[in-house]
Design an enzyme around this catalytic site. Structure first.
Site, PDB file in Angstrom:
ATOM      1  N   LYS A 216      23.587   7.753 -14.233  1.00  0.00           N
ATOM      2  CA  LYS A 216      22.369   8.541 -14.462  1.00  0.00           C
ATOM      3  C   LYS A 216      22.022   9.342 -13.208  1.00  0.00           C
ATOM      4  O   LYS A 216      21.564   8.794 -12.210  1.00  0.00           O
ATOM      5  CB  LYS A 216      21.173   7.662 -14.832  1.00  0.00           C
ATOM      6  CG  LYS A 216      20.036   8.524 -15.404  1.00  0.00           C
ATOM      7  CD  LYS A 216      18.664   7.913 -15.283  1.00  0.00           C
ATOM      8  CE  LYS A 216      17.979   8.176 -13.972  1.00  0.00           C
ATOM      9  NZ  LYS A 216      17.675   9.591 -13.677  1.00  0.00           N
ATOM     10  N   GLY A 269      18.366   5.248  -3.850  1.00  0.00           N
ATOM     11  CA  GLY A 269      17.071   5.907  -3.983  1.00  0.00           C
ATOM     12  C   GLY A 269      16.043   5.213  -3.117  1.00  0.00           C
ATOM     13  O   GLY A 269      16.383   4.618  -2.084  1.00  0.00           O
ATOM     14  N   SER A 270      14.802   5.251  -3.562  1.00  0.00           N
ATOM     15  CA  SER A 270      13.708   4.708  -2.744  1.00  0.00           C
ATOM     16  C   SER A 270      13.715   3.178  -2.753  1.00  0.00           C
ATOM     17  O   SER A 270      14.140   2.553  -3.724  1.00  0.00           O
ATOM     18  CB  SER A 270      12.366   5.217  -3.272  1.00  0.00           C
ATOM     19  OG  SER A 270      12.193   4.799  -4.607  1.00  0.00           O
ATOM     20  N   THR A 271      13.200   2.602  -1.684  1.00  0.00           N
ATOM     21  CA  THR A 271      13.097   1.140  -1.600  1.00  0.00           C
ATOM     22  C   THR A 271      12.177   0.619  -2.709  1.00  0.00           C
ATOM     23  O   THR A 271      12.444  -0.429  -3.309  1.00  0.00           O
ATOM     24  CB  THR A 271      12.590   0.739  -0.202  1.00  0.00           C
ATOM     25  OG1 THR A 271      13.603   1.120   0.742  1.00  0.00           O
ATOM     26  CG2 THR A 271      12.342  -0.746  -0.080  1.00  0.00           C
ATOM     27  N   GLU A 272      11.128   1.382  -3.005  1.00  0.00           N
ATOM     28  CA  GLU A 272      10.182   0.981  -4.055  1.00  0.00           C
ATOM     29  C   GLU A 272      10.891   0.817  -5.404  1.00  0.00           C
ATOM     30  O   GLU A 272      10.753  -0.217  -6.076  1.00  0.00           O
ATOM     31  CB  GLU A 272       9.130   2.092  -4.129  1.00  0.00           C
ATOM     32  CG  GLU A 272       8.012   1.863  -5.081  1.00  0.00           C
ATOM     33  CD  GLU A 272       7.190   3.163  -5.252  1.00  0.00           C
ATOM     34  OE1 GLU A 272       7.467   4.170  -4.555  1.00  0.00           O
ATOM     35  OE2 GLU A 272       6.301   3.141  -6.102  1.00  0.00           O
ATOM     36  N   GLY A 274      14.114   0.510  -5.798  1.00  0.00           N
ATOM     37  CA  GLY A 274      15.134  -0.530  -5.612  1.00  0.00           C
ATOM     38  C   GLY A 274      14.597  -1.907  -5.984  1.00  0.00           C
ATOM     39  O   GLY A 274      15.292  -2.715  -6.624  1.00  0.00           O
ATOM     40  N   GLU A 291      21.367   1.140  -2.134  1.00  0.00           N
ATOM     41  CA  GLU A 291      21.375   1.950  -0.908  1.00  0.00           C
ATOM     42  C   GLU A 291      20.025   2.633  -0.886  1.00  0.00           C
ATOM     43  O   GLU A 291      19.755   3.517  -1.686  1.00  0.00           O
ATOM     44  CB  GLU A 291      22.551   2.943  -0.951  1.00  0.00           C
ATOM     45  CG  GLU A 291      22.933   3.464   0.410  1.00  0.00           C
ATOM     46  CD  GLU A 291      22.330   4.804   0.689  1.00  0.00           C
ATOM     47  OE1 GLU A 291      21.248   4.829   1.320  1.00  0.00           O
ATOM     48  OE2 GLU A 291      22.924   5.813   0.301  1.00  0.00           O
ATOM     49  N   CYS A 325      18.905   9.894   3.750  1.00  0.00           N
ATOM     50  CA  CYS A 325      18.362   8.539   3.910  1.00  0.00           C
ATOM     51  C   CYS A 325      18.540   8.038   5.344  1.00  0.00           C
ATOM     52  O   CYS A 325      17.743   7.246   5.832  1.00  0.00           O
ATOM     53  CB  CYS A 325      18.999   7.594   2.907  1.00  0.00           C
ATOM     54  SG  CYS A 325      20.779   7.727   2.835  1.00  0.00           S
ATOM     55  N   GLU A 422       9.081   6.529   5.269  1.00  0.00           N
ATOM     56  CA  GLU A 422      10.142   7.524   5.068  1.00  0.00           C
ATOM     57  C   GLU A 422       9.527   8.794   4.498  1.00  0.00           C
ATOM     58  O   GLU A 422       8.938   8.771   3.418  1.00  0.00           O
ATOM     59  CB  GLU A 422      11.202   6.970   4.107  1.00  0.00           C
ATOM     60  CG  GLU A 422      12.360   7.924   3.910  1.00  0.00           C
ATOM     61  CD  GLU A 422      13.464   7.344   3.045  1.00  0.00           C
ATOM     62  OE1 GLU A 422      13.159   6.830   1.965  1.00  0.00           O
ATOM     63  OE2 GLU A 422      14.639   7.415   3.459  1.00  0.00           O
TER      64      GLU A 422
HETATM   65  P1  NDP Z   1      13.544   7.405  -6.761  1.00  0.00           P
HETATM   66  O1  NDP Z   1      13.923   6.159  -6.094  1.00  0.00           O
HETATM   67  O2  NDP Z   1      12.385   7.398  -7.717  1.00  0.00           O
HETATM   68  O3  NDP Z   1      14.770   8.009  -7.592  1.00  0.00           O
HETATM   69  C1  NDP Z   1      16.114   7.659  -7.434  1.00  0.00           C
HETATM   70  C2  NDP Z   1      16.780   7.453  -8.796  1.00  0.00           C
HETATM   71  O4  NDP Z   1      16.166   6.348  -9.456  1.00  0.00           O
HETATM   72  C3  NDP Z   1      16.605   8.632  -9.748  1.00  0.00           C
HETATM   73  O5  NDP Z   1      17.760   8.767 -10.552  1.00  0.00           O
HETATM   74  C4  NDP Z   1      15.416   8.194 -10.588  1.00  0.00           C
HETATM   75  O6  NDP Z   1      15.354   8.827 -11.831  1.00  0.00           O
HETATM   76  C5  NDP Z   1      15.718   6.720 -10.741  1.00  0.00           C
HETATM   77  N1  NDP Z   1      14.569   5.900 -11.104  1.00  0.00           N
HETATM   78  C6  NDP Z   1      13.250   6.133 -10.872  1.00  0.00           C
HETATM   79  N2  NDP Z   1      12.495   5.128 -11.374  1.00  0.00           N
HETATM   80  C7  NDP Z   1      13.340   4.246 -11.947  1.00  0.00           C
HETATM   81  C8  NDP Z   1      13.182   3.004 -12.624  1.00  0.00           C
HETATM   82  N3  NDP Z   1      11.966   2.475 -12.824  1.00  0.00           N
HETATM   83  N4  NDP Z   1      14.273   2.367 -13.085  1.00  0.00           N
HETATM   84  C9  NDP Z   1      15.501   2.882 -12.886  1.00  0.00           C
HETATM   85  N5  NDP Z   1      15.719   4.061 -12.259  1.00  0.00           N
HETATM   86  C10 NDP Z   1      14.672   4.728 -11.775  1.00  0.00           C
HETATM   87  O7  NDP Z   1      13.291   8.486  -5.681  1.00  0.00           O
HETATM   88  P2  NDP Z   1      12.399   9.821  -5.833  1.00  0.00           P
HETATM   89  O8  NDP Z   1      13.237  10.823  -6.459  1.00  0.00           O
HETATM   90  O9  NDP Z   1      11.113   9.572  -6.522  1.00  0.00           O
HETATM   91  O10 NDP Z   1      12.047  10.116  -4.321  1.00  0.00           O
HETATM   92  C11 NDP Z   1      10.942   9.454  -3.729  1.00  0.00           C
HETATM   93  C12 NDP Z   1      11.259   9.019  -2.351  1.00  0.00           C
HETATM   94  O11 NDP Z   1      12.353   8.128  -2.368  1.00  0.00           O
HETATM   95  C13 NDP Z   1      11.703  10.133  -1.436  1.00  0.00           C
HETATM   96  O12 NDP Z   1      10.655  10.824  -0.897  1.00  0.00           O
HETATM   97  C14 NDP Z   1      12.478   9.364  -0.415  1.00  0.00           C
HETATM   98  O13 NDP Z   1      11.610   8.838   0.525  1.00  0.00           O
HETATM   99  C15 NDP Z   1      13.111   8.264  -1.204  1.00  0.00           C
HETATM  100  N6  NDP Z   1      14.515   8.560  -1.565  1.00  0.00           N
HETATM  101  C16 NDP Z   1      15.479   7.934  -0.870  1.00  0.00           C
HETATM  102  C17 NDP Z   1      16.795   8.211  -1.144  1.00  0.00           C
HETATM  103  C18 NDP Z   1      17.896   7.544  -0.404  1.00  0.00           C
HETATM  104  O14 NDP Z   1      19.034   7.978  -0.487  1.00  0.00           O
HETATM  105  N7  NDP Z   1      17.616   6.493   0.322  1.00  0.00           N
HETATM  106  C19 NDP Z   1      17.186   9.205  -2.137  1.00  0.00           C
HETATM  107  C20 NDP Z   1      16.080   9.787  -2.841  1.00  0.00           C
HETATM  108  C21 NDP Z   1      14.794   9.467  -2.547  1.00  0.00           C
HETATM  109  P3  NDP Z   1      14.583  10.235 -12.004  1.00  0.00           P
HETATM  110  O15 NDP Z   1      14.711  10.981 -10.757  1.00  0.00           O
HETATM  111  O16 NDP Z   1      15.313  10.866 -13.090  1.00  0.00           O
HETATM  112  O17 NDP Z   1      13.180   9.896 -12.348  1.00  0.00           O
END
Ligand code: NDP
Length: 518
Positions: A216, A269-272, A274, A291, A325, A422
């Site tokens: 996804k 993606g985000s720690t939240e 995760g 990650e 990141c 972050e």
């Molecule tokens: P997210 O963690 O929300 O998104 C990353 C992925 O997770 C996307 O594909 C997203 O889908 C998906 N996702 C979101 N919510 C859920 C869930 N409940 N269950 C399963 N999958 C989910 O990051 P954001 O795009 O909102 O960015 C927010 C912050 O996160 C950034 O400002 C940054 O600080 C951090 N971030 C860190 C990254 C890293 O590589 N460490 C990468 C990206 C963001 P969708 O986008 O389609 O909603």
């Protein structure tokens, strides 16, 4: 990612041609056929609409204009993708295919990425905003390399023969050995900062170990994953081995994380989010690798080669608009050279050319989305109201698109949100330090532990820091150096498991012990 091992070379001519805003350039004509074709999902080898019939809009971050409508998959579509992936895994052909044949297919994906490098880089620039030169030299080249590196592992997944002897039956004889088997069907959820490269980091090891996948991509940047899906089919990967579901995290992503027929989920993606993934995975106790975010320290000692260190510090935060990141977002500078370093990084920030990624002179593009723009500009305001001072930048650019100024905050302190959280934008907080003992405490004063950098001519000091810092990657006199062979991942709340290198294979393999009585 390091495009040039000597960032000083990249930045040294900036003063000679100052132009803080590059003009917008039109989207290349050659992308129009791809953009105008319907953007469906890949399930079981077929391109399909969402069962609900819904689509969502994808935006060009440089212009705030809609560029495509994409199928909005949800739980019902995930159900179909899981069935296709289960079939390809449980009944074959993927799980029955030998390593050599898998290797050839994975290598071919790398070749096809390279053959379509311009097109893929253009898609990435349009969808994410990053400069075309960066997309081509970093995202696309590293994605191709990841598939080629992983292709080699398909024929080298081996167990061990293990001598055993039972204490209660010492005369009995056994032949014992281990098998390394794929975990099965894998859900992979990726972010928007390096869309194609994150797909490659996830897909290549899953395929080489013999897993099948439901991928996804992020809702902001689904386009390169869809083009990659076409190339994966063209390479000859059997139907159902790679399925691509476009849609939202709260629906499609959550359905993947909680599905009890998915054996493992890999998330970046985000720690939240995760943490949400971990909770969702408890139903069937699927494996989880993560990650996550970072707030990485980048350290400059007074004995460093300051030209390289200043350019390296700028590159560590401004590369990819700071949407990295492992960005060096906390800059620790030894007191004696603090003013000189802050002035040097600020000068680079002020002279960086910010504009459309399709303009050849652009060095920094827009942020990925309106939401990210609001988030980063919110942090800029918070930083100043908490007492930091903008030595460069500090606000948005007054033009269409999601552009912000590369920003250097000085007088920052460890209690400020811009130092603790972050930001994921081109914002660095510079702080002075006195000696080594003080530095290590400051560097490790974070919930994260993804990466760290140090600039010094004293090799012992550099190695002591590398040992003391709690981070998954440490760069000495360089920053953001990535290679498909080098593991990458987080300590503390920056994640579980490693991407790349042979370490990543652990995410996708399980060990079976077999014992034969002789
Ligand atoms: P997210 O963690 O929300 O998104 C990353 C992925 O997770 C996307 O594909 C997203 O889908 C998906 N996702 C979101 N919510 C859920 C869930 N409940 N269950 C399963 N999958 C989910 O990051 P954001 O795009 O909102 O960015 C927010 C912050 O996160 C950034 O400002 C940054 O600080 C951090 N971030 C860190 C990254 C890293 O590589 N460490 C990468 C990206 C963001 P969708 O986008 O389609 O909603």
């Amino acid at each position: 990612m390091c495009l040039n091992p000597e960032p000083a070379v990249r930045y040294k001519n900036l003063k000679e041609c100052p132009m803080s805003v590059a003009t917008n350039s039109p989207v290349p004509e050659s992308l129009q056929p791809f953009l105008s074709s319907p953007k469906k999902m890949l399930i079981g080898g077929k391109w399909v609409d969402a069962k609900s019939g819904k689509t969502f809009e994808v935006f060009d971050p440089a212009s705030d204009q809609v560029i495509a409508g994409v199928a909005e998959g949800d739980a019902a579509d995930v159900e179909l993708a899981v069935a296709a992936a289960r079939k390809a895994f449980d009944q074959g052909p993927w799980s029955k295919m030998g390593g050599s044949e898998r290797s050839r297919l994975i290598w071919r994906i790398g070749e096809l990425i390279e053959e379509h490098a311009d097109e893929l880089a253009q898609i990435e620039t349009l969808d994410n905003g990053k400069p075309f030169a960066v997309a081509k030299a970093a995202d696309v080249a590293l994605a191709a390399d990841m598939f080629r590196y992983m292709a080699g592992w398909a024929t080298k997944i081996e167990g061990n023969t293990i001598p055993i002897q039972l204490p209660y039956a010492p005369e009995s004889e056994f032949h014992a050995f281990t098998l390394r088997e794929p975990v099965g069907v894998v859900g992979q959820i990726i972010p928007w900062n390096f869309p194609l490269l994150m797909a490659a980091w996830k897909l290549a090891p899953a395929l080489t170990t013999g897993c099948t996948v439901i991928l996804k991509p992020a809702e902001q940047t689904p386009l390169s994953a869809l083009r990659l899906g076409e190339l994966i089919l063209q390479a000859g990967v059997p139907d159902g081995v790679v399925n691509i579901i476009t849609g939202f995290g709260e629906t499609a992503g959550a359905a993947i994380a909680s599905h009890d027929q998915i054996d493992k989920v890999a998330f970046t993606g985000s720690t939240e989010v995760g943490k949400l993934i971990i909770n969702a995975a408890t139903g069937n106790l699927k494996r989880v690798s993560l990650e996550l975010g970072g707030k990485s320290p980048n350290v400059i000692y007074d004995d460093a080669d300051l030209d390289s260190a200043i350019a390296g510090a700028a590159d560590a935060i401004f590369f990819n608009q700071g949407e990295v990141c492992s960005a060096g977002s906390r800059l620790f500078v030894q007191k004696g050279v603090y003013d000189e370093v802050v002035a040097g990084v600020s000068e680079i920030a002020k002279n960086l050319k910010v504009g459309s990624g399709f303009d050849a002179s652009t060095q920094m593009g827009p942020l990925v989305s309106r939401e990210q723009f609001d988030r980063v500009t919110g942090y800029l305001k918070a930083g100043v109201s908490e007492g930091a001072e903008a030595a460069a930048g500090g606000s948005a650019l007054d033009r269409p698109g999601y552009f912000v100024q590369p920003t250097v905050l000085k007088n920052a302190s460890e209690d400020m949100s811009v130092v603790r959280e972050e930001i994921f934008g081109p914002v660095v907080a510079a702080m002075p330090f006195g000696d080594e003992a003080e530095l290590v405490g400051q560097a490790n004063n974070t919930a994260y532990g993804l990466a760290a950098g140090i600039w010094t001519r004293d090799i012992s000091k550099a190695h002591r820091f590398a040992k003391a810092v709690k981070a998954g990657s440490v760069w000495i006199n360089c920053y953001s150096v990535f290679d498909a062979a080098l593991p990458f991942g987080g300590y503390k709340q920056s994640g579980w498991g490693r991407e790349m290198g042979h370490a990543v294979l652990e995410n996708y393999l399980q060990t079976k012990s077999v014992c034969v009585s002789l």
